[in-house]
Design a protein around this motif. Sequence first.
Motif, PDB file in Angstrom:
ATOM      1  N   TYR A   1      -4.880   8.142   9.008  1.00 42.24           N
ATOM      2  CA  TYR A   1      -4.973   6.760   8.540  1.00 42.24           C
ATOM      3  C   TYR A   1      -6.033   6.632   7.440  1.00 42.24           C
ATOM      4  O   TYR A   1      -5.774   6.019   6.394  1.00 42.24           O
ATOM      5  N   ALA A   2      -7.214   7.199   7.667  1.00 42.37           N
ATOM      6  CA  ALA A   2      -8.275   7.130   6.653  1.00 42.37           C
ATOM      7  C   ALA A   2      -7.838   7.836   5.377  1.00 42.37           C
ATOM      8  O   ALA A   2      -8.121   7.356   4.271  1.00 42.37           O
ATOM      9  N   GLN A   3      -7.140   8.958   5.513  1.00 46.79           N
ATOM     10  CA  GLN A   3      -6.635   9.667   4.331  1.00 46.79           C
ATOM     11  C   GLN A   3      -5.688   8.779   3.526  1.00 46.79           C
ATOM     12  O   GLN A   3      -5.807   8.694   2.303  1.00 46.79           O
ATOM     13  N   SER A   4      -4.761   8.132   4.227  1.00 46.33           N
ATOM     14  CA  SER A   4      -3.781   7.316   3.507  1.00 46.33           C
ATOM     15  C   SER A   4      -4.449   6.115   2.836  1.00 46.33           C
ATOM     16  O   SER A   4      -4.117   5.765   1.699  1.00 46.33           O
ATOM     17  N   GLN A   5      -5.420   5.496   3.516  1.00 45.76           N
ATOM     18  CA  GLN A   5      -6.124   4.348   2.932  1.00 45.76           C
ATOM     19  C   GLN A   5      -6.978   4.770   1.729  1.00 45.76           C
ATOM     20  O   GLN A   5      -7.033   4.060   0.717  1.00 45.76           O
ATOM     21  N   ALA A   6      -7.637   5.918   1.834  1.00 46.45           N
ATOM     22  CA  ALA A   6      -8.443   6.420   0.716  1.00 46.45           C
ATOM     23  C   ALA A   6      -7.556   6.755  -0.474  1.00 46.45           C
ATOM     24  O   ALA A   6      -7.889   6.439  -1.624  1.00 46.45           O
ATOM     25  N   LYS A   7      -6.425   7.379  -0.207  1.00 48.81           N
ATOM     26  CA  LYS A   7      -5.507   7.736  -1.288  1.00 48.81           C
ATOM     27  C   LYS A   7      -4.989   6.484  -1.997  1.00 48.81           C
ATOM     28  O   LYS A   7      -4.907   6.442  -3.225  1.00 48.81           O
ATOM     29  N   ILE A   8      -4.668   5.445  -1.233  1.00 47.72           N
ATOM     30  CA  ILE A   8      -4.213   4.174  -1.820  1.00 47.72           C
ATOM     31  C   ILE A   8      -5.318   3.566  -2.682  1.00 47.72           C
ATOM     32  O   ILE A   8      -5.065   3.118  -3.806  1.00 47.72           O
ATOM     33  N   ALA A   9      -6.553   3.566  -2.166  1.00 51.83           N
ATOM     34  CA  ALA A   9      -7.682   2.988  -2.915  1.00 51.83           C
ATOM     35  C   ALA A   9      -7.935   3.761  -4.210  1.00 51.83           C
ATOM     36  O   ALA A   9      -8.173   3.159  -5.269  1.00 51.83           O
ATOM     37  N   ILE A  10      -7.862   5.079  -4.147  1.00 53.83           N
ATOM     38  CA  ILE A  10      -8.069   5.903  -5.345  1.00 53.83           C
ATOM     39  C   ILE A  10      -6.970   5.628  -6.359  1.00 53.83           C
ATOM     40  O   ILE A  10      -7.240   5.406  -7.552  1.00 53.83           O
ATOM     41  N   ARG A  11      -5.742   5.620  -5.893  1.00 47.46           N
ATOM     42  CA  ARG A  11      -4.603   5.361  -6.786  1.00 47.46           C
ATOM     43  C   ARG A  11      -4.724   3.978  -7.436  1.00 47.46           C
ATOM     44  O   ARG A  11      -4.516   3.826  -8.646  1.00 47.46           O
ATOM     45  N   ASP A  12      -5.064   2.960  -6.643  1.00 45.31           N
ATOM     46  CA  ASP A  12      -5.232   1.604  -7.175  1.00 45.31           C
ATOM     47  C   ASP A  12      -6.310   1.554  -8.253  1.00 45.31           C
ATOM     48  O   ASP A  12      -6.144   0.896  -9.285  1.00 45.31           O
ATOM     49  N   TYR A  13      -7.435   2.235  -8.010  1.00 43.98           N
ATOM     50  CA  TYR A  13      -8.533   2.264  -8.981  1.00 43.98           C
ATOM     51  C   TYR A  13      -8.049   2.849 -10.313  1.00 43.98           C
ATOM     52  O   TYR A  13      -8.327   2.309 -11.388  1.00 43.98           O
ATOM     53  N   PHE A  14      -7.309   3.949 -10.238  1.00 41.14           N
ATOM     54  CA  PHE A  14      -6.827   4.579 -11.462  1.00 41.14           C
ATOM     55  C   PHE A  14      -5.774   3.712 -12.154  1.00 41.14           C
ATOM     56  O   PHE A  14      -5.769   3.614 -13.377  1.00 41.14           O
ATOM     57  N   GLU A  15      -4.918   3.084 -11.377  1.00 41.72           N
ATOM     58  CA  GLU A  15      -3.898   2.206 -11.968  1.00 41.72           C
ATOM     59  C   GLU A  15      -4.540   1.000 -12.668  1.00 41.72           C
ATOM     60  O   GLU A  15      -4.094   0.601 -13.732  1.00 41.72           O
ATOM     61  N   GLN A  16      -5.587   0.428 -12.059  1.00 36.67           N
ATOM     62  CA  GLN A  16      -6.265  -0.728 -12.655  1.00 36.67           C
ATOM     63  C   GLN A  16      -6.902  -0.377 -13.996  1.00 36.67           C
ATOM     64  O   GLN A  16      -7.070  -1.242 -14.854  1.00 36.67           O
ATOM     65  N   ASN A  17      -7.264   0.874 -14.159  1.00 38.63           N
ATOM     66  CA  ASN A  17      -7.959   1.298 -15.376  1.00 38.63           C
ATOM     67  C   ASN A  17      -7.076   2.131 -16.306  1.00 38.63           C
ATOM     68  O   ASN A  17      -7.578   2.744 -17.241  1.00 38.63           O
TER      69      ASN A  17
END
Length: 116
Positions: A30-46
């Motif tokens: 669960y933590a892996q999937s949430q971290a991966k989503i957060a990382i992906r979102d950060y890169f997409e926003q920028n």
Amino acid sequence: MSAASAACRVLSGYRRLIRAQKKLFAEDIYAQSQAKIAIRDYFEQNRSIADTKQLSELMQAIDDAEDMLVHGIAQGKLNEHTGSYEVKVKPEHTKPHTDSGGEGVVVETHKSTEKR
């Protein structure tokens, strides 16, 4: 910095963060999937950032985040038998951080206050 060079650095930073979170949360899907989503979102926003100064600042943020994931966080597990959280402090957690936040902190295990 050329566009191709910047793209390579950004992709490398993305991969480093994904590897760091996988290692940190090795036993917590669960933590892996949430971290991966957060990382992906950060890169997409920028994604659309083209300014060299902003890219440099974002690359520094990636380096700092990787350092935090590798050196600044240790995930604990609840021991069902004792009610204590156990944290395995690894050698990378005892090395100084590269950020400007000061000294690292090691958290010792303690009894859970949760009722089961």
